[in-house]
Scaffold this motif. Sequence first.
Motif, PDB file in Angstrom:
ATOM      1  N   SER A 146      56.020  46.655  43.859  1.00 29.13           N
ATOM      2  CA  SER A 146      54.592  46.984  43.813  1.00 29.13           C
ATOM      3  C   SER A 146      54.034  46.455  42.501  1.00 29.13           C
ATOM      4  O   SER A 146      54.625  46.650  41.440  1.00 29.13           O
ATOM      5  CB  SER A 146      54.378  48.493  43.890  1.00 29.13           C
ATOM      6  OG  SER A 146      54.676  48.962  45.168  1.00 29.13           O
ATOM      7  N   LEU A 147      52.897  45.806  42.608  1.00 31.80           N
ATOM      8  CA  LEU A 147      52.236  45.219  41.451  1.00 31.80           C
ATOM      9  C   LEU A 147      50.858  45.843  41.332  1.00 31.80           C
ATOM     10  O   LEU A 147      50.108  45.886  42.307  1.00 31.80           O
ATOM     11  CB  LEU A 147      52.108  43.712  41.642  1.00 31.80           C
ATOM     12  CG  LEU A 147      51.304  42.926  40.627  1.00 31.80           C
ATOM     13  CD1 LEU A 147      52.012  42.926  39.282  1.00 31.80           C
ATOM     14  CD2 LEU A 147      51.087  41.502  41.112  1.00 31.80           C
ATOM     15  N   THR A 148      50.535  46.351  40.156  1.00 30.46           N
ATOM     16  CA  THR A 148      49.191  46.859  39.896  1.00 30.46           C
ATOM     17  C   THR A 148      48.558  45.940  38.866  1.00 30.46           C
ATOM     18  O   THR A 148      49.119  45.717  37.797  1.00 30.46           O
ATOM     19  CB  THR A 148      49.223  48.307  39.365  1.00 30.46           C
ATOM     20  OG1 THR A 148      49.934  49.120  40.299  1.00 30.46           O
ATOM     21  CG2 THR A 148      47.826  48.849  39.185  1.00 30.46           C
ATOM     22  N   LEU A 149      47.392  45.388  39.223  1.00 27.66           N
ATOM     23  CA  LEU A 149      46.657  44.481  38.342  1.00 27.66           C
ATOM     24  C   LEU A 149      45.292  45.070  38.051  1.00 27.66           C
ATOM     25  O   LEU A 149      44.594  45.501  38.970  1.00 27.66           O
ATOM     26  CB  LEU A 149      46.415  43.134  39.021  1.00 27.66           C
ATOM     27  CG  LEU A 149      47.523  42.130  39.138  1.00 27.66           C
ATOM     28  CD1 LEU A 149      47.024  40.890  39.869  1.00 27.66           C
ATOM     29  CD2 LEU A 149      48.045  41.746  37.781  1.00 27.66           C
ATOM     30  N   SER A 150      44.906  45.075  36.799  1.00 32.47           N
ATOM     31  CA  SER A 150      43.523  45.373  36.425  1.00 32.47           C
ATOM     32  C   SER A 150      42.922  44.058  35.952  1.00 32.47           C
ATOM     33  O   SER A 150      43.486  43.383  35.083  1.00 32.47           O
ATOM     34  CB  SER A 150      43.456  46.419  35.324  1.00 32.47           C
ATOM     35  OG  SER A 150      43.885  47.662  35.828  1.00 32.47           O
ATOM     36  N   ILE A 151      41.797  43.718  36.543  1.00 30.78           N
ATOM     37  CA  ILE A 151      41.177  42.417  36.304  1.00 30.78           C
ATOM     38  C   ILE A 151      39.747  42.608  35.854  1.00 30.78           C
ATOM     39  O   ILE A 151      38.994  43.363  36.459  1.00 30.78           O
ATOM     40  CB  ILE A 151      41.203  41.573  37.603  1.00 30.78           C
ATOM     41  CG1 ILE A 151      42.639  41.393  38.086  1.00 30.78           C
ATOM     42  CG2 ILE A 151      40.524  40.236  37.404  1.00 30.78           C
ATOM     43  CD1 ILE A 151      42.732  40.809  39.476  1.00 30.78           C
ATOM     44  N   ASP A 152      39.385  41.908  34.790  1.00 32.16           N
ATOM     45  CA  ASP A 152      38.011  41.900  34.297  1.00 32.16           C
ATOM     46  C   ASP A 152      37.275  40.779  35.021  1.00 32.16           C
ATOM     47  O   ASP A 152      37.673  39.617  34.949  1.00 32.16           O
ATOM     48  CB  ASP A 152      38.021  41.659  32.783  1.00 32.16           C
ATOM     49  CG  ASP A 152      36.683  41.874  32.133  1.00 32.16           C
ATOM     50  OD1 ASP A 152      35.801  42.501  32.750  1.00 32.16           O
ATOM     51  OD2 ASP A 152      36.520  41.416  30.985  1.00 32.16           O
ATOM     52  N   ILE A 153      36.207  41.147  35.737  1.00 28.36           N
ATOM     53  CA  ILE A 153      35.411  40.163  36.465  1.00 28.36           C
ATOM     54  C   ILE A 153      34.317  39.676  35.525  1.00 28.36           C
ATOM     55  O   ILE A 153      33.434  40.439  35.134  1.00 28.36           O
ATOM     56  CB  ILE A 153      34.805  40.780  37.743  1.00 28.36           C
ATOM     57  CG1 ILE A 153      35.898  41.416  38.605  1.00 28.36           C
ATOM     58  CG2 ILE A 153      34.021  39.733  38.530  1.00 28.36           C
ATOM     59  CD1 ILE A 153      36.999  40.486  39.035  1.00 28.36           C
ATOM     60  N   LEU A 154      34.399  38.417  35.166  1.00 29.67           N
ATOM     61  CA  LEU A 154      33.497  37.821  34.184  1.00 29.67           C
ATOM     62  C   LEU A 154      32.327  37.131  34.885  1.00 29.67           C
ATOM     63  O   LEU A 154      32.392  36.865  36.086  1.00 29.67           O
ATOM     64  CB  LEU A 154      34.272  36.804  33.348  1.00 29.67           C
ATOM     65  CG  LEU A 154      35.545  37.333  32.668  1.00 29.67           C
ATOM     66  CD1 LEU A 154      36.352  36.192  32.086  1.00 29.67           C
ATOM     67  CD2 LEU A 154      35.179  38.356  31.606  1.00 29.67           C
ATOM     68  N   PRO A 155      31.267  36.798  34.152  1.00 30.33           N
ATOM     69  CA  PRO A 155      30.144  36.091  34.772  1.00 30.33           C
ATOM     70  C   PRO A 155      30.564  34.765  35.424  1.00 30.33           C
ATOM     71  O   PRO A 155      29.995  34.356  36.424  1.00 30.33           O
ATOM     72  CB  PRO A 155      29.187  35.835  33.597  1.00 30.33           C
ATOM     73  CG  PRO A 155      29.490  36.945  32.642  1.00 30.33           C
ATOM     74  CD  PRO A 155      30.972  37.185  32.773  1.00 30.33           C
ATOM     75  N   GLU A 156      31.584  34.123  34.874  1.00 27.25           N
ATOM     76  CA  GLU A 156      32.024  32.837  35.441  1.00 27.25           C
ATOM     77  C   GLU A 156      33.087  32.994  36.525  1.00 27.25           C
ATOM     78  O   GLU A 156      33.549  32.003  37.101  1.00 27.25           O
ATOM     79  CB  GLU A 156      32.531  31.902  34.342  1.00 27.25           C
ATOM     80  CG  GLU A 156      33.707  32.430  33.556  1.00 27.25           C
ATOM     81  CD  GLU A 156      33.324  33.254  32.333  1.00 27.25           C
ATOM     82  OE1 GLU A 156      34.223  33.502  31.518  1.00 27.25           O
ATOM     83  OE2 GLU A 156      32.167  33.662  32.172  1.00 27.25           O
ATOM     84  N   THR A 157      33.476  34.229  36.833  1.00 22.82           N
ATOM     85  CA  THR A 157      34.480  34.466  37.871  1.00 22.82           C
ATOM     86  C   THR A 157      33.923  34.045  39.222  1.00 22.82           C
ATOM     87  O   THR A 157      32.772  34.333  39.549  1.00 22.82           O
ATOM     88  CB  THR A 157      34.888  35.958  37.907  1.00 22.82           C
ATOM     89  OG1 THR A 157      35.438  36.306  36.635  1.00 22.82           O
ATOM     90  CG2 THR A 157      35.924  36.215  38.985  1.00 22.82           C
ATOM     91  N   GLY A 158      34.768  33.371  39.993  1.00 21.24           N
ATOM     92  CA  GLY A 158      34.370  32.957  41.340  1.00 21.24           C
ATOM     93  C   GLY A 158      34.242  34.148  42.273  1.00 21.24           C
ATOM     94  O   GLY A 158      34.328  35.307  41.862  1.00 21.24           O
ATOM     95  N   ASP A 159      34.062  33.862  43.552  1.00 15.48           N
ATOM     96  CA  ASP A 159      33.868  34.879  44.582  1.00 15.48           C
ATOM     97  C   ASP A 159      35.119  35.744  44.694  1.00 15.48           C
ATOM     98  O   ASP A 159      36.191  35.270  45.056  1.00 15.48           O
ATOM     99  CB  ASP A 159      33.552  34.204  45.913  1.00 15.48           C
ATOM    100  CG  ASP A 159      33.190  35.191  47.000  1.00 15.48           C
ATOM    101  OD1 ASP A 159      33.740  36.299  47.025  1.00 15.48           O
ATOM    102  OD2 ASP A 159      32.357  34.826  47.845  1.00 15.48           O
ATOM    103  N   LEU A 160      34.973  37.027  44.392  1.00 16.96           N
ATOM    104  CA  LEU A 160      36.098  37.956  44.403  1.00 16.96           C
ATOM    105  C   LEU A 160      36.718  38.068  45.789  1.00 16.96           C
ATOM    106  O   LEU A 160      37.938  38.160  45.931  1.00 16.96           O
ATOM    107  CB  LEU A 160      35.648  39.323  43.904  1.00 16.96           C
ATOM    108  CG  LEU A 160      36.743  40.342  43.684  1.00 16.96           C
ATOM    109  CD1 LEU A 160      37.720  39.870  42.616  1.00 16.96           C
ATOM    110  CD2 LEU A 160      36.147  41.679  43.296  1.00 16.96           C
TER     111      LEU A 160
END
Length: 147
Positions: free
Chosen positions: A111-125
């Motif tokens: 199991s992998l838990t990722l916390s990701i910061d979505i930045l203004p330049e981040t593509g379509d989630l």
Amino acid sequence: MAENTKYFVLKEKAVPEVLLKVVEAKRLLESGRVTSVQEAAEQVDISRSSFYKYKDDIFPFHDNAKGRTITMVIQLDDTPGLLSTVLNIVAEFHANILTIHQSIPVNGIASLTLSIDILPETGDLSQMVDKIEGQDGIHYLKILARE
């Protein structure tokens, strides 16, 4: 009395058609291609009352994700390079990884838990999630939180 509000993240196929049409009507209004709610509602084949009933309750996931933190859990095979592939996809979409936690594999699955910061330049989630889910060895992906 305060309203008890809960939020859910759904795949598009689980969302009723009227709600998808409300999202499309909102997009038409925001783009300037139509100038009135009546015109937008007519173009997507819903009533104005349906638009007003749901307009504040539905929005595309990626629209409000920028500048937010997304936490997801992924079940993946214990295969060399698979974690690297997932992290490369996140990097490809220009999101910033804040935390990574991988459990010790049990029966060949971790199991992998990722916390990701979505930045203004981040593509379509949504596209990023779809690409991760589409990798061989990924069994499950669920977005746990959006802050």
